[in-house]
Enzyme design. Structure first.
Site, PDB file in Angstrom:
ATOM      1  N   LYS A 115     -51.883  75.244  32.807  1.00 43.54           N
ATOM      2  CA  LYS A 115     -51.720  73.843  33.234  1.00 43.54           C
ATOM      3  C   LYS A 115     -50.392  73.626  33.948  1.00 43.54           C
ATOM      4  O   LYS A 115     -50.309  72.850  34.901  1.00 43.54           O
ATOM      5  CB  LYS A 115     -51.866  72.896  32.034  1.00 43.54           C
ATOM      6  CG  LYS A 115     -53.285  72.891  31.493  1.00 43.54           C
ATOM      7  CD  LYS A 115     -53.623  71.678  30.648  1.00 43.54           C
ATOM      8  CE  LYS A 115     -55.130  71.636  30.407  1.00 43.54           C
ATOM      9  NZ  LYS A 115     -55.583  70.593  29.528  1.00 43.54           N
TER      10      LYS A 115
ATOM     11  N   LYS B 262     -63.730  77.648  32.829  1.00 49.73           N
ATOM     12  CA  LYS B 262     -64.175  76.912  31.646  1.00 49.73           C
ATOM     13  C   LYS B 262     -64.630  75.515  32.048  1.00 49.73           C
ATOM     14  O   LYS B 262     -63.974  74.884  32.889  1.00 49.73           O
ATOM     15  CB  LYS B 262     -62.975  76.817  30.685  1.00 49.73           C
ATOM     16  CG  LYS B 262     -63.292  76.257  29.330  1.00 49.73           C
ATOM     17  CD  LYS B 262     -62.013  75.972  28.524  1.00 49.73           C
ATOM     18  CE  LYS B 262     -61.457  74.593  28.769  1.00 49.73           C
ATOM     19  NZ  LYS B 262     -60.606  74.044  27.721  1.00 49.73           N
TER      20      LYS B 262
ATOM     21  N   LYS C 241     -62.756  68.866  31.410  1.00 50.28           N
ATOM     22  CA  LYS C 241     -62.684  67.494  31.936  1.00 50.28           C
ATOM     23  C   LYS C 241     -61.822  67.441  33.185  1.00 50.28           C
ATOM     24  O   LYS C 241     -62.163  66.804  34.171  1.00 50.28           O
ATOM     25  CB  LYS C 241     -62.073  66.572  30.886  1.00 50.28           C
ATOM     26  CG  LYS C 241     -62.844  66.465  29.608  1.00 50.28           C
ATOM     27  CD  LYS C 241     -62.180  65.469  28.684  1.00 50.28           C
ATOM     28  CE  LYS C 241     -62.435  65.773  27.238  1.00 50.28           C
ATOM     29  NZ  LYS C 241     -61.386  66.653  26.640  1.00 50.28           N
TER      30      LYS C 241
HETATM   31  N1  AQP Z   1     -65.877  74.757  28.067  1.00 52.12           N
HETATM   32  C1  AQP Z   1     -65.790  74.704  26.749  1.00 52.12           C
HETATM   33  N2  AQP Z   1     -66.549  75.528  25.990  1.00 52.12           N
HETATM   34  C2  AQP Z   1     -66.489  75.479  24.624  1.00 52.12           C
HETATM   35  N3  AQP Z   1     -65.671  74.616  23.947  1.00 52.12           N
HETATM   36  C3  AQP Z   1     -64.899  73.785  24.674  1.00 52.12           C
HETATM   37  N4  AQP Z   1     -64.002  72.835  24.329  1.00 52.12           N
HETATM   38  C4  AQP Z   1     -63.494  72.278  25.454  1.00 52.12           C
HETATM   39  N5  AQP Z   1     -64.024  72.833  26.541  1.00 52.12           N
HETATM   40  C5  AQP Z   1     -64.899  73.785  26.100  1.00 52.12           C
HETATM   41  C6  AQP Z   1     -63.675  72.483  22.949  1.00 52.12           C
HETATM   42  O1  AQP Z   1     -63.835  71.080  22.832  1.00 52.12           O
HETATM   43  C7  AQP Z   1     -62.888  70.582  21.897  1.00 52.12           C
HETATM   44  C8  AQP Z   1     -62.174  69.406  22.473  1.00 52.12           C
HETATM   45  O2  AQP Z   1     -61.405  69.828  23.586  1.00 52.12           O
HETATM   46  P1  AQP Z   1     -60.236  68.904  24.132  1.00 52.12           P
HETATM   47  O3  AQP Z   1     -60.791  67.790  24.889  1.00 52.12           O
HETATM   48  O4  AQP Z   1     -59.352  68.461  23.068  1.00 52.12           O
HETATM   49  O5  AQP Z   1     -59.374  69.842  25.014  1.00 52.12           O
HETATM   50  P2  AQP Z   1     -59.748  70.897  26.062  1.00 52.12           P
HETATM   51  O6  AQP Z   1     -60.139  72.168  25.412  1.00 52.12           O
HETATM   52  O7  AQP Z   1     -58.570  71.028  26.923  1.00 52.12           O
HETATM   53  O8  AQP Z   1     -61.001  70.253  26.819  1.00 52.12           O
HETATM   54  P3  AQP Z   1     -61.126  70.037  28.322  1.00 52.12           P
HETATM   55  O9  AQP Z   1     -62.443  69.441  28.615  1.00 52.12           O
HETATM   56  O10 AQP Z   1     -60.808  71.298  29.030  1.00 52.12           O
HETATM   57  O11 AQP Z   1     -60.035  68.918  28.606  1.00 52.12           O
HETATM   58  P4  AQP Z   1     -58.851  68.877  29.637  1.00 52.12           P
HETATM   59  O12 AQP Z   1     -59.452  69.221  30.967  1.00 52.12           O
HETATM   60  O13 AQP Z   1     -58.371  67.458  29.581  1.00 52.12           O
HETATM   61  O14 AQP Z   1     -57.836  69.862  29.193  1.00 52.12           O
HETATM   62  C9  AQP Z   1     -61.947  71.740  21.563  1.00 52.12           C
HETATM   63  O15 AQP Z   1     -62.321  72.264  20.311  1.00 52.12           O
HETATM   64  C10 AQP Z   1     -62.205  72.746  22.649  1.00 52.12           C
HETATM   65  O16 AQP Z   1     -62.009  74.064  22.196  1.00 52.12           O
END
Ligand code: AQP
Length: 332
Positions: free
Chosen positions: A112, A192, A195
């Site tokens: 990031k 991955k 969001k």
């Molecule tokens: N692609 C994924 N596959 C499996 N698990 C996932 N998680 C997120 N993306 C995947 C799991 O969802 C939970 C919540 O995630 P989060 O929103 O707290 O943070 P993140 O992992 O950073 O999710 P994003 O969507 O990628 O958000 P941004 O883009 O804002 O950083 C966690 O348990 C995560 O492992």
């Protein structure tokens, strides 16, 4: 019995990666673990630029989506992180125990921070706050996706360090609980599903919206014509079949793909049907909650109260063990 805690950022809509990697597991675990805690981690969602009005709306939508996905507020506590100020207090305490190098080594930080010109310290400190989120409830089991494993290692290190200095055995060493679909790729088939990358399928999207994203989704790049045999193992659409389709359909997908029986579009249409079947009841529950917002408000208020009670007790004990409790004159 282990105590379950997990969190999700309200940095966008709840997507099928979050759902398959974590939230679906939360729904199951609430039946075997009384009083599991699921937190909308809004302090984590402010590490970059953001619009307060958008954040406010996203917190609401995330809470609604969790209830729609099946979290039952009579079994589990759902709450907003910012409703429990002790998260930030414990986070500072853990900051004092955390080597800078350990934070700089975190893959998510490297990833990031490489995308921004000026790196907010909050991005670096993110896993410290996450350790505080978990250990504040003395949780020992954390249902998460694969991307969080490294952060949990840090939480375990922190628990060990604090325990060694201030109270052996006080904080448990939290372990990840992974699902079989621990890492879902975005529909670009590259990174991955995330969001912030805009490669997601939202849990509450309509059938047409899902199809508009699924239709152009990347499959086996070597399969150019329908008559080419495909390789399911390198195909992201097959990975999604593994998450949404029954074993019989999965076997049929392999058969049809490897013998060029189906084209990729045929395969995607079958997948769409199975995604829609799983997500339709979730969408209906979300529509019901839209009509009764008081149910969300009440559930969050109850969840916040329950979380604060545990958090305040932990902080009382932490302050006492660290010499930060009520001050008194020196004993003679
Ligand atoms: N692609 C994924 N596959 C499996 N698990 C996932 N998680 C997120 N993306 C995947 C799991 O969802 C939970 C919540 O995630 P989060 O929103 O707290 O943070 P993140 O992992 O950073 O999710 P994003 O969507 O990628 O958000 P941004 O883009 O804002 O950083 C966690 O348990 C995560 O492992």
């Amino acid at each position: 019995m282990s105590r379950i805690f997990s969190g999700i950022q309200p940095s966008g809509e709840l997507h099928i990666g979050n759902y398959l990697g974590a939230v679906k597991n939360w729904v199951q675990l609430q039946h075997t673990h009384d009083g599991a805690l699921f937190c909308v981690v809004d302090y984590h969602a402010i590490t970059g630029n953001y619009d307060p009005a958008v954040l406010r709306a996203r917190r609401w939508e995330m809470a609604k989506s969790l209830f729609a996905a099946g979290i039952d507020p009579t079994r589990a506590h759902v709450f907003l992180q910012s409703d429990v100020p002790e998260h930030t207090e414990l986070s500072w305490i853990f900051t004092t125990l955390t080597p800078l190098g350990d934070l700089e080594r975190q893959t998510q930080f490297k990833d990031k921070s490489s995308k921004v010109e000026s790196i907010p310290a909050g991005l670096l400190m993110y896993p410290v706050l996450q350790s505080a989120d978990i250990l504040l409830y003395r949780a020992d089991a954390v249902p998460v996706g694969e991307d969080q494993i490294q952060h949990l290692e840090l939480a375990r290190d922190t628990a060990r360090k604090w325990n060694a200095r201030f109270g052996e055995g006080y904080f448990p060493e939290p372990k990840p609980l992974l699902t079989p679909t621990r890492r879902i790729l975005g529909l670009d088939g590259q990174s991955k599903m995330s969001k912030s990358l805009g490669n997601t399928v939202g849990l509450l999207e309509t059938d047409d919206e899902i199809w508009a994203k699924l239709r152009p989704a990347v499959t086996d790049p070597q399969r150019v014509r329908k008559t080419d045999a495909g390789r399911p193992d390198v195909c992201n659409v097959y990975q999604l079949h593994k998450a949404f389709s029954d074993t019989e359909t999965q076997a049929n997908v392999v058969q049809q793909c490897t013998t060029a029986g189906w084209g990729c579009m045929d395969c995607k249409k079958v997948l769409l049907g199975n995604i829609v079947e799983e997500l339709t009841p979730i969408r209906h529950r979300a529509a019901m909650l839209d009509a009764e917002p008081a149910r969300i408000l009440d559930a969050l208020a109850d969840g916040g109260r329950a979380a604060r009670a545990i958090a305040q007790e932990t902080m009382r004990e932490v302050r006492e063990r660290m010499g930060l409790d009520a001050v008194h004159p020196p004993r003679a």
